[in-house]
Design an enzyme around this catalytic site. Structure first.
Site, PDB file in Angstrom:
ATOM      1  N   THR A   1      -5.769  -8.625  10.244  1.00  0.00           N
ATOM      2  CA  THR A   1      -5.704  -7.430   9.600  1.00  0.00           C
ATOM      3  C   THR A   1      -5.508  -6.069  10.395  1.00  0.00           C
ATOM      4  O   THR A   1      -4.967  -4.624  10.265  1.00  0.00           O
ATOM      5  CB  THR A   1      -7.157  -7.456   9.799  1.00  0.00           C
ATOM      6  OG1 THR A   1      -7.716  -8.060   8.571  1.00  0.00           O
ATOM      7  CG2 THR A   1      -7.401  -6.027   8.602  1.00  0.00           C
TER       8      THR A   1
ATOM      9  N   ASN B   1      -1.773  -0.752   7.622  1.00  0.00           N
ATOM     10  CA  ASN B   1      -1.712  -1.629   7.389  1.00  0.00           C
ATOM     11  C   ASN B   1      -0.561  -1.818   6.734  1.00  0.00           C
ATOM     12  O   ASN B   1      -0.172  -3.341   6.392  1.00  0.00           O
ATOM     13  CB  ASN B   1      -2.477  -2.674   8.294  1.00  0.00           C
ATOM     14  CG  ASN B   1      -3.367  -3.343   6.555  1.00  0.00           C
ATOM     15  OD1 ASN B   1      -3.387  -2.533   6.389  1.00  0.00           O
ATOM     16  ND2 ASN B   1      -4.731  -3.692   7.555  1.00  0.00           N
TER      17      ASN B   1
ATOM     18  N   LYS C   1       0.518  -1.092  -0.069  1.00  0.00           N
ATOM     19  CA  LYS C   1      -0.109   0.524   0.279  1.00  0.00           C
ATOM     20  C   LYS C   1       1.024   1.367   0.021  1.00  0.00           C
ATOM     21  O   LYS C   1       2.140   0.887   0.317  1.00  0.00           O
ATOM     22  CB  LYS C   1      -1.054  -0.202   1.582  1.00  0.00           C
ATOM     23  CG  LYS C   1      -1.867  -1.275   0.985  1.00  0.00           C
ATOM     24  CD  LYS C   1      -2.946  -0.995   2.735  1.00  0.00           C
ATOM     25  CE  LYS C   1      -3.662  -2.434   2.736  1.00  0.00           C
ATOM     26  NZ  LYS C   1      -4.566  -2.874   3.543  1.00  0.00           N
TER      27      LYS C   1
ATOM     28  N   PHE D   1     -15.442   2.744   6.727  1.00  0.00           N
ATOM     29  CA  PHE D   1     -14.275   2.750   7.351  1.00  0.00           C
ATOM     30  C   PHE D   1     -14.148   2.664   5.539  1.00  0.00           C
ATOM     31  O   PHE D   1     -12.762   3.300   5.448  1.00  0.00           O
ATOM     32  CB  PHE D   1     -13.092   2.272   7.884  1.00  0.00           C
ATOM     33  CG  PHE D   1     -13.629   0.746   7.162  1.00  0.00           C
ATOM     34  CD1 PHE D   1     -12.961  -0.106   6.051  1.00  0.00           C
ATOM     35  CD2 PHE D   1     -14.116  -0.036   8.162  1.00  0.00           C
ATOM     36  CE1 PHE D   1     -12.884  -1.277   5.752  1.00  0.00           C
ATOM     37  CE2 PHE D   1     -14.201  -1.267   8.017  1.00  0.00           C
ATOM     38  CZ  PHE D   1     -13.344  -2.634   7.113  1.00  0.00           C
TER      39      PHE D   1
ATOM     40  N   ARG E   1       2.585  -6.662   9.047  1.00  0.00           N
ATOM     41  CA  ARG E   1       2.188  -6.272   9.845  1.00  0.00           C
ATOM     42  C   ARG E   1       2.311  -6.156  11.097  1.00  0.00           C
ATOM     43  O   ARG E   1       2.490  -4.826  12.117  1.00  0.00           O
ATOM     44  CB  ARG E   1       0.844  -6.498   9.833  1.00  0.00           C
ATOM     45  CG  ARG E   1       0.382  -5.906   8.186  1.00  0.00           C
ATOM     46  CD  ARG E   1      -1.116  -6.893   8.415  1.00  0.00           C
ATOM     47  NE  ARG E   1      -2.028  -6.617   6.688  1.00  0.00           N
ATOM     48  CZ  ARG E   1      -3.020  -6.600   6.417  1.00  0.00           C
ATOM     49  NH1 ARG E   1      -3.671  -7.945   7.073  1.00  0.00           N
ATOM     50  NH2 ARG E   1      -3.459  -6.519   5.125  1.00  0.00           N
TER      51      ARG E   1
ATOM     52  N   TYR F   1     -12.302  -2.656  -3.058  1.00  0.00           N
ATOM     53  CA  TYR F   1     -12.658  -3.130  -2.138  1.00  0.00           C
ATOM     54  C   TYR F   1     -14.144  -3.560  -2.713  1.00  0.00           C
ATOM     55  O   TYR F   1     -14.620  -2.840  -1.249  1.00  0.00           O
ATOM     56  CB  TYR F   1     -11.894  -2.060  -1.192  1.00  0.00           C
ATOM     57  CG  TYR F   1     -10.614  -2.017  -0.476  1.00  0.00           C
ATOM     58  CD1 TYR F   1     -10.326  -2.991  -0.405  1.00  0.00           C
ATOM     59  CD2 TYR F   1     -10.150  -1.638  -0.697  1.00  0.00           C
ATOM     60  CE1 TYR F   1      -9.282  -3.386   0.395  1.00  0.00           C
ATOM     61  CE2 TYR F   1      -8.648  -1.722  -0.152  1.00  0.00           C
ATOM     62  CZ  TYR F   1      -7.820  -3.056   0.185  1.00  0.00           C
ATOM     63  OH  TYR F   1      -6.356  -3.019   0.961  1.00  0.00           O
TER      64      TYR F   1
ATOM     65  N   GLU G   1      -8.873 -10.466  -8.302  1.00  0.00           N
ATOM     66  CA  GLU G   1      -8.008  -9.383  -8.109  1.00  0.00           C
ATOM     67  C   GLU G   1      -6.857  -9.383  -8.714  1.00  0.00           C
ATOM     68  O   GLU G   1      -6.597  -8.267  -9.476  1.00  0.00           O
ATOM     69  CB  GLU G   1      -7.538  -9.258  -6.445  1.00  0.00           C
ATOM     70  CG  GLU G   1      -8.641  -8.975  -5.404  1.00  0.00           C
ATOM     71  CD  GLU G   1      -8.094  -9.656  -3.331  1.00  0.00           C
ATOM     72  OE1 GLU G   1      -8.652  -8.783  -3.566  1.00  0.00           O
ATOM     73  OE2 GLU G   1      -6.984 -10.126  -3.618  1.00  0.00           O
TER      74      GLU G   1
ATOM     75  N   HIS H   1      -1.584  -5.032   1.702  1.00  0.00           N
ATOM     76  CA  HIS H   1      -2.730  -5.851   1.246  1.00  0.00           C
ATOM     77  C   HIS H   1      -2.019  -7.814   0.357  1.00  0.00           C
ATOM     78  O   HIS H   1      -1.118  -8.200  -0.104  1.00  0.00           O
ATOM     79  CB  HIS H   1      -4.034  -5.588   0.100  1.00  0.00           C
ATOM     80  CG  HIS H   1      -4.772  -6.606  -0.131  1.00  0.00           C
ATOM     81  ND1 HIS H   1      -5.734  -6.451   0.226  1.00  0.00           N
ATOM     82  CD2 HIS H   1      -4.974  -7.374  -1.963  1.00  0.00           C
ATOM     83  CE1 HIS H   1      -6.912  -7.683  -0.672  1.00  0.00           C
ATOM     84  NE2 HIS H   1      -5.793  -7.760  -1.874  1.00  0.00           N
TER      85      HIS H   1
ATOM     86  N   ARG I   1      -1.699 -14.966   3.422  1.00  0.00           N
ATOM     87  CA  ARG I   1      -2.177 -14.088   4.200  1.00  0.00           C
ATOM     88  C   ARG I   1      -0.948 -14.423   6.050  1.00  0.00           C
ATOM     89  O   ARG I   1      -1.180 -13.343   6.713  1.00  0.00           O
ATOM     90  CB  ARG I   1      -2.841 -14.739   3.972  1.00  0.00           C
ATOM     91  CG  ARG I   1      -4.116 -14.720   3.354  1.00  0.00           C
ATOM     92  CD  ARG I   1      -4.639 -13.215   3.786  1.00  0.00           C
ATOM     93  NE  ARG I   1      -5.692 -12.953   4.630  1.00  0.00           N
ATOM     94  CZ  ARG I   1      -6.358 -11.962   4.356  1.00  0.00           C
ATOM     95  NH1 ARG I   1      -6.280 -11.139   3.756  1.00  0.00           N
ATOM     96  NH2 ARG I   1      -7.363 -11.867   5.665  1.00  0.00           N
TER      97      ARG I   1
HETATM   98  P1  DAT Z   1      -7.316  -7.695   4.851  1.00  0.00           P
HETATM   99  O1  DAT Z   1      -6.202  -6.608   3.969  1.00  0.00           O
HETATM  100  O2  DAT Z   1      -6.139  -8.521   6.750  1.00  0.00           O
HETATM  101  O3  DAT Z   1      -7.878  -8.508   4.446  1.00  0.00           O
HETATM  102  P2  DAT Z   1      -9.961  -6.467   5.200  1.00  0.00           P
HETATM  103  O4  DAT Z   1     -10.443  -7.245   3.825  1.00  0.00           O
HETATM  104  O5  DAT Z   1     -11.127  -6.875   6.479  1.00  0.00           O
HETATM  105  O6  DAT Z   1      -8.793  -7.431   5.835  1.00  0.00           O
HETATM  106  O7  DAT Z   1     -10.269  -5.446   5.079  1.00  0.00           O
HETATM  107  C1  DAT Z   1      -9.459  -4.122   4.270  1.00  0.00           C
HETATM  108  C2  DAT Z   1      -8.904  -2.879   4.477  1.00  0.00           C
HETATM  109  O8  DAT Z   1      -9.763  -2.166   5.468  1.00  0.00           O
HETATM  110  C3  DAT Z   1      -7.726  -3.776   5.699  1.00  0.00           C
HETATM  111  O9  DAT Z   1      -6.434  -4.252   5.176  1.00  0.00           O
HETATM  112  C4  DAT Z   1      -7.603  -2.542   6.703  1.00  0.00           C
HETATM  113  C5  DAT Z   1      -8.698  -2.019   6.756  1.00  0.00           C
HETATM  114  N1  DAT Z   1     -10.074  -1.742   7.486  1.00  0.00           N
HETATM  115  C6  DAT Z   1     -10.696  -3.261   7.810  1.00  0.00           C
HETATM  116  N2  DAT Z   1     -11.392  -3.558   9.097  1.00  0.00           N
HETATM  117  C7  DAT Z   1     -11.208  -1.742   9.770  1.00  0.00           C
HETATM  118  C8  DAT Z   1     -11.763  -1.322  10.239  1.00  0.00           C
HETATM  119  N3  DAT Z   1     -12.545  -1.696  12.090  1.00  0.00           N
HETATM  120  N4  DAT Z   1     -11.364  -0.359  10.667  1.00  0.00           N
HETATM  121  C9  DAT Z   1     -10.854   0.920  10.413  1.00  0.00           C
HETATM  122  N5  DAT Z   1     -10.203   0.013   8.847  1.00  0.00           N
HETATM  123  C10 DAT Z   1     -10.079  -0.687   8.875  1.00  0.00           C
HETATM  124 MG    MG Z   2      -8.959  -8.167   3.008  1.00  0.00          MG
END
Ligand code: DAT
Ligand code: MG
Length: 148
Positions: free
Chosen positions: A91, A112, A9, A57, A102, A49, A126, A115, A85
């Protein structure tokens, strides 16, 4: 062989973590099948996304992803989606184990660093979105030193 989509990112690129992150996947034994540095449009980030579009968020997440260049990659290997992962970590960096990317390099969930696709199905989707040209077709010459 399984493939996954990994993206460093904008914070990871700005903080000079590209080499470190690529090194972790390389040293594990995975094979790099696609790599590019690019800045994406808002509509593209929203598409990437789209499953999270109803989350509170979402707006901030999209702003973050379009805020600078990202390093998009395809990595290949046995169980690379699940193992990728694990290499990345949870996350929320507050819950990511030390030794994960992370866990070692991030503090806030909204910064973080990286991705990684969460399933083989999302990886296919993707990779199709980020690499419409497809992966680079090459075979690693150390394959038989990594796999039995
Ligand atoms: P990951 O990136 O571990 O697959 P995700 O797909 O659930 O996680 O979410 C995508 C991104 O969105 C994640 O890397 C960071 C952000 N995110 C997820 N949950 C969040 C939250 N509760 N508050 C703020 N940002 C969040
Ligand atoms: Mg994800």
């Amino acid at each position: 062989m399984e493939q996954t989509f990994i993206m460093i990112k904008p914070d990871g690129v700005q903080r000079g973590l590209v080499g470190e992150i690529i090194g972790r996947f390389e040293k594990k034994g995975f094979t790099l099948k696609g790599l590019k540095l690019l800045t994406v449009e808002r509509s593209f980030a929203e598409k990437h996304y789209e499953d999270l579009s109803s989350k509170p968020f979402f707006g901030g997440l999209v702003e973050y992803i379009i805020s600078g260049p990202v390093c998009a990659m395809i990595w290949e290997g046995k169980k690379v989606v699940t193992t990728g992962r694990k290499i990345i970590g949870a996350t929320n960096p507050a819950e990511s184990a030390p030794g994960t990317i992370r866990g070692d390099y991030a503090i806030d969930i909204g910064r973080n660093v990286i991705h990684g696709s969460d399933s083989v199905e999302s990886a296919t989707k993707e990779i199709g979105l980020w690499f419409p040209e497809g992966p680079v077709n090459w075979q690693s010459s150390v394959h038989h030193w990594v796999y039995e």
